[in-house]
Scaffold this active site. Sequence first.
Site, PDB file in Angstrom:
ATOM      1  N   SER A  54       0.347  -1.399   0.317  1.00 15.72           N
ATOM      2  CA  SER A  54       0.242  -0.585   0.459  1.00 15.72           C
ATOM      3  C   SER A  54       1.159   1.331   0.068  1.00 15.72           C
ATOM      4  O   SER A  54       0.502   2.320  -0.455  1.00 15.72           O
ATOM      5  CB  SER A  54      -1.087  -0.350   1.273  1.00 15.72           C
ATOM      6  OG  SER A  54      -0.155  -0.147   2.704  1.00 15.72           O
ATOM      7  N   HIS A 280      -0.880   6.076   6.623  1.00 16.43           N
ATOM      8  CA  HIS A 280      -0.827   5.579   5.076  1.00 16.43           C
ATOM      9  C   HIS A 280      -0.003   6.827   4.917  1.00 16.43           C
ATOM     10  O   HIS A 280      -0.291   7.663   5.289  1.00 16.43           O
ATOM     11  CB  HIS A 280      -1.606   4.730   4.292  1.00 16.43           C
ATOM     12  CG  HIS A 280      -1.887   3.667   4.609  1.00 16.43           C
ATOM     13  ND1 HIS A 280      -2.139   2.786   5.535  1.00 16.43           N
ATOM     14  CD2 HIS A 280      -1.138   2.246   3.923  1.00 16.43           C
ATOM     15  CE1 HIS A 280      -2.294   1.719   5.342  1.00 16.43           C
ATOM     16  NE2 HIS A 280      -1.562   1.209   4.249  1.00 16.43           N
TER      17      HIS A 280
END
Length: 300
Positions: A54, A280
């Site tokens: 990711s 993230h």
Amino acid sequence: MRFRRTTLALCLSLTTVLAGSLTATTVAAAGSTEASSVEQERRAGLRYVALGDSYSAATGVLPLDPTAPPQCLRSTNNYPHLIAAKIGANLTDVSCGAADTGDFKGSQGSDIPPQLDAVTGRARLVTMTIGGNDSSVFINSIAQCGVAGISTAGTGSPCKDQYGNSFVKTIRTTTFPSLKKALRAVHRKAPKAEVAILGYPRIMPRKGGCFPQMPVATGDVPYLFNLQRVLNNVVRRAAKATGSTYVNVPRASRGRDACQDVATRWVEPVALGTNPIIVHPNARGEQAMARITMRKLDLG
């Protein structure tokens, strides 16, 4: 330089020198332009394959890549797309959220082929961010330390007290060999490619923290910081052991962790963040990862 002498010979001499200098400069500039054009042409045909998880896919950053499997949540603003656009490379991007090194050779899902299927002998550049999901150790440590931090209202070191060195041990004994195996597999499939693996940007500061924005107890902040340091260290060592290039994103991301303000951080926090996918990289972080990688690989 200015000269006071006005003899014809000196004037002619100076004129000759200046003319020669101008001609040399013009030829050099033309040569530089030609070389630049050749380099751009070479890069335009550069076959670039992006692998990884990711952090490579930029999960949570919009817009989504319409060519990617929906569950990968891949963004067209991830660092591979940014690099490819900058250098005019021919990009094949198979990065996918939640991928681990096992998904290089195995399928991540029914409609997600093994990532190594995209790597061929024609590839000349391969990049990746991988390893953080192996054995679910890093994502589990973030989740478990968050739960533990909430249980003590941000005080003490409940995560460290409960898990000790178990996470670090898994990274050193399981993730490290898996990374070496994955990188060697990439080199076998693309023996002429520059293979680069990025370290993960810093998620936590060295100490202090920012509870409840990142719901980690104060005493566990150094614990998680060290855990990520160990992960990035095995990524670096795996790169060295396999003849790959390590891109030192952790060092460049100092002071850019999830506890910083919205205009500074490269990684979004659990609470009060701007990305739908927490912990993230944001768009700024992906842009930085692209710049750091291009600088390391001398891509212009």
